[in-house]
Design a protein around this motif. Structure first.
Motif, short mmCIF file in Angstrom:
data_model
loop_
_atom_site.label_atom_id
_atom_site.label_comp_id
_atom_site.label_asym_id
_atom_site.label_seq_id
_atom_site.Cartn_x
_atom_site.Cartn_y
_atom_site.Cartn_z
N ASP A 142 0.83 -1.21 0.00
CA ASP A 142 0.00 0.00 0.00
C ASP A 142 0.86 1.26 0.00
O ASP A 142 0.59 2.22 -0.72
N LEU A 143 1.93 1.24 0.84
CA LEU A 143 2.83 2.40 0.90
C LEU A 143 3.53 2.61 -0.44
O LEU A 143 3.68 3.74 -0.90
N ALA A 144 3.96 1.49 -1.05
CA ALA A 144 4.62 1.59 -2.36
C ALA A 144 3.65 2.12 -3.41
O ALA A 144 4.02 2.92 -4.27
N LEU A 145 2.39 1.67 -3.32
CA LEU A 145 1.38 2.12 -4.28
C LEU A 145 1.10 3.61 -4.11
O LEU A 145 0.97 4.35 -5.09
N LEU A 146 1.01 4.07 -2.84
CA LEU A 146 0.80 5.49 -2.59
C LEU A 146 1.94 6.33 -3.15
O LEU A 146 1.72 7.40 -3.72
N ALA A 147 3.18 5.83 -2.97
CA ALA A 147 4.34 6.55 -3.51
C ALA A 147 4.27 6.60 -5.03
O ALA A 147 4.56 7.63 -5.65
N SER A 148 3.88 5.47 -5.65
CA SER A 148 3.76 5.43 -7.12
C SER A 148 2.68 6.37 -7.61
O SER A 148 2.86 7.05 -8.63
N LEU A 149 1.56 6.41 -6.88
CA LEU A 149 0.47 7.31 -7.28
C LEU A 149 0.89 8.77 -7.16
O LEU A 149 0.54 9.60 -8.01
N SER A 150 1.65 9.07 -6.09
CA SER A 150 2.14 10.43 -5.92
C SER A 150 3.08 10.82 -7.06
O SER A 150 3.00 11.92 -7.61
N GLU A 151 3.98 9.88 -7.42
CA GLU A 151 4.90 10.13 -8.52
C GLU A 151 4.15 10.29 -9.84
O GLU A 151 4.47 11.15 -10.66
N LEU A 152 3.12 9.44 -10.03
CA LEU A 152 2.31 9.52 -11.25
C LEU A 152 1.59 10.86 -11.33
O LEU A 152 1.49 11.46 -12.42
#
Length: 505
Positions: free
Chosen positions: A257-267
């Motif tokens: 979930d944390l990795a996904l949140l970071a990816s979404l923020s980067e996206l």
């Protein structure tokens, strides 16, 4: 308390079970007296059969029973039904249960028809009696359910709230959770499933819980008991290996979930950069338009200044001529100022959605792009005598329209189309407003059609486009304004459609 007699636990509701001495696993049938449509709940096994029949006949008669409720399929609850059927001897007798239970209970050789609760809106209306059924799946069978009688606020809970007691008490005491927790820990499949059932039960206004096993629970003990039950580890959770594996899985999911949140923020950051890049590309195009629109008034003003300077030097300048030339210069300067205002307005983002007239946005966009389109000798065909309104970001809508017009102009110019035109049609359906922009440039190649809205995809030379215009346009219409941007080929060219929900003016 005399357990050899039926015991009324609520108005017209009776315990008709049998006390099994020195047996910690007491089973409890219940009887609801309802005239010729009386109800027998969880009749039990053949161990209690004679005692149950005797108690029912002391209150009413076996023939008065029209319904038998089976909360699950186990023999301690359902094994006596075939013998009960013989004594009841009614063609209209119905077995109330869930459809998931029917394939199992039929093996008891039950002959009566079934009243499947999931096919009757989870309720039963009989004379003045109304019952509600709540499913409690996998507690402890797939089709398990509980029955609620609202007039007395009595819950017949099946296995839920059952207890295994060495010293059985008819009514539960303060220590009832200690007597019930072993049964639930071993029979409920998991804490999550059990809590789902308890959360449904919590919504009911309950005065009395009548479980199939254990003790009857009175109102003052219900809320604290449910709270204790919710915290109970049961089923798979009582196995240490499963619990540890579950904790590891939860931790792994948290990391994902944390990795996904970071990816979404980067996206999101990349998406904002794309918007900015597309905006800058559009701005370069617009600066060219401003320069083109300013060229003529600057030339006019320069000429007027030269004339005034020469006549002034020759002392032939008349006062009325000076006033006229100054007015002409003022008009030119005002035109240049309006041009700047138009583009400032275009690049100033709307912070809130507004209701706007689409035809006015089209007219304004055509004013901005007129020099560009006129220079390319492209005819604009647009007539709209009707005001259609939508709700959204007006400037972003105009940005999309200008982007589509610019793409059409570039394609028409690149392909050197004779008698080039752009057709704009505006109309409404029952609940939408549709804007169509068509050209006669020959259309989009079939192999490019599925990629036309992809980022960085362009058919232009790299010096002419970034490939972001249509991608950004689609995001603006569909993501920001919940509309639809689509494209199709026609006989003469391509047609882009912007569809938005209609709004009141």
């Amino acid at each position: 308390m005399n357990f050899t007699q039926a015991i009324e636990i609520a108005k017209n509701i009776y315990w008709v079970g049998m006390y099994l001495e020195n047996d910690p696993f007491q089973c409890h049938p219940y009887f609801i007296e309802n005239g010729s449509e009386s109800i027998l709940i969880d009749p039990g096994s053949m161990l209690e059969f004679d005692a149950v029949v005797k108690k029912i006949n002391s209150i009413s008669s076996m023939h008065a029973i029209k319904y038998i409720i089976l909360h699950h399929q186990d023999p301690d609850l359902a094994a006596s039904v075939p013998e009960m059927e013989k004594l009841i001897n009614r063609d209209d007798l119905l077995i109330i249960t869930h459809s998931r239970m029917v394939p199992l209970v039929k093996h008891y050789m039950i002959k009566s028809d079934y009243y499947e609760i999931d096919k009757h809106q989870y309720k039963l209306d009989s004379n003045n009696l109304h019952l509600t059924f709540l499913t409690t799946p996998y507690c402890h069978s797939p089709g398990a359910f509980v029955t609620y009688e609202p007039s007395t606020k009595t819950l017949f809970s099946g296995d839920i709230f059952g207890g295994i007691e060495e010293s059985w008490e008819f009514y539960a005491g303060d220590d009832y959770f200690e007597k019930a927790k072993q049964f639930h820990a071993e029979y409920m499949p998991s804490r999550d499933i059990f809590n789902y059932a308890l959360s449904k039960i919590e919504t009911l206004n309950i005065n009395l819980i009548a479980p199939q096993h254990g003790s009857i629970i009175e109102k003052e003990r219900i809320t604290p008991l449910i709270a204790q039950m919710k915290a109970l580890e049961c089923g798979l959770y009582i196995e240490e290996g499963y619990r540890d594996a579950l904790i590891d899985t939860i931790e792994a999911l948290k990391e994902k979930d944390l990795a996904l949140l970071a990816s979404l923020s980067e996206l999101k950051e990349k998406e904002e950069l794309l918007f900015q890049k597309a905006k800058m590309a559009d701005m370069g195009e617009m600066i060219g338009n401003i320069a083109h629109q300013w060229r003529q008034p600057l030339a006019v003003n320069n000429t007027l200044i030269a004339i005034l300077k020469e006549k002034n030097e020759r002392q032939t300048l008349q006062a009325d001529e000076l006033s006229q030339k100054l007015r002409e210069m003022e008009n030119s300067i005002q035109y240049m100022s309006r041009t700047i205002d138009d583009f400032m307005h275009f690049y100033h983002p709307n912070k809130e959605k507004i209701t706007f007239c689409v035809s006015r946005v089209v007219e304004h966009a055509l004013e901005i792009t007129h020099p560009m389109l006129n220079k390319a000798n492209i005819e604009i065909r647009f007539k709209s005598n009707t005001a259609f309104y939508v709700n959204g970001y007006m400037n972003e809508y105009m940005q999309v329209l200008i982007s589509i017009l610019t793409n059409a102009k570039d394609t028409l110019s690149h392909r050197k189309v004779k008698n080039a035109y752009i057709q704009i049609d505006l109309f409404e359906t029952d609940d939408t407003v549709v804007l169509k922009i068509s050209d006669n440039a020959g259309g989009i190649k079939k192999e490019h059609m599925h990629r036309i809205f992809d980022p960085y995809f362009t058919t232009k030379h790299k010096s002419m486009g970034t490939g972001l215009g249509l991608y950004i346009s689609k995001m603006i219409i569909e993501k920001n304004m919940n509309g639809i941007l689509s494209v199709e080929n026609t006989k003469e060219g391509a047609t882009f459609s912007i569809t938005m929900e209609k709004a009141d003016a």
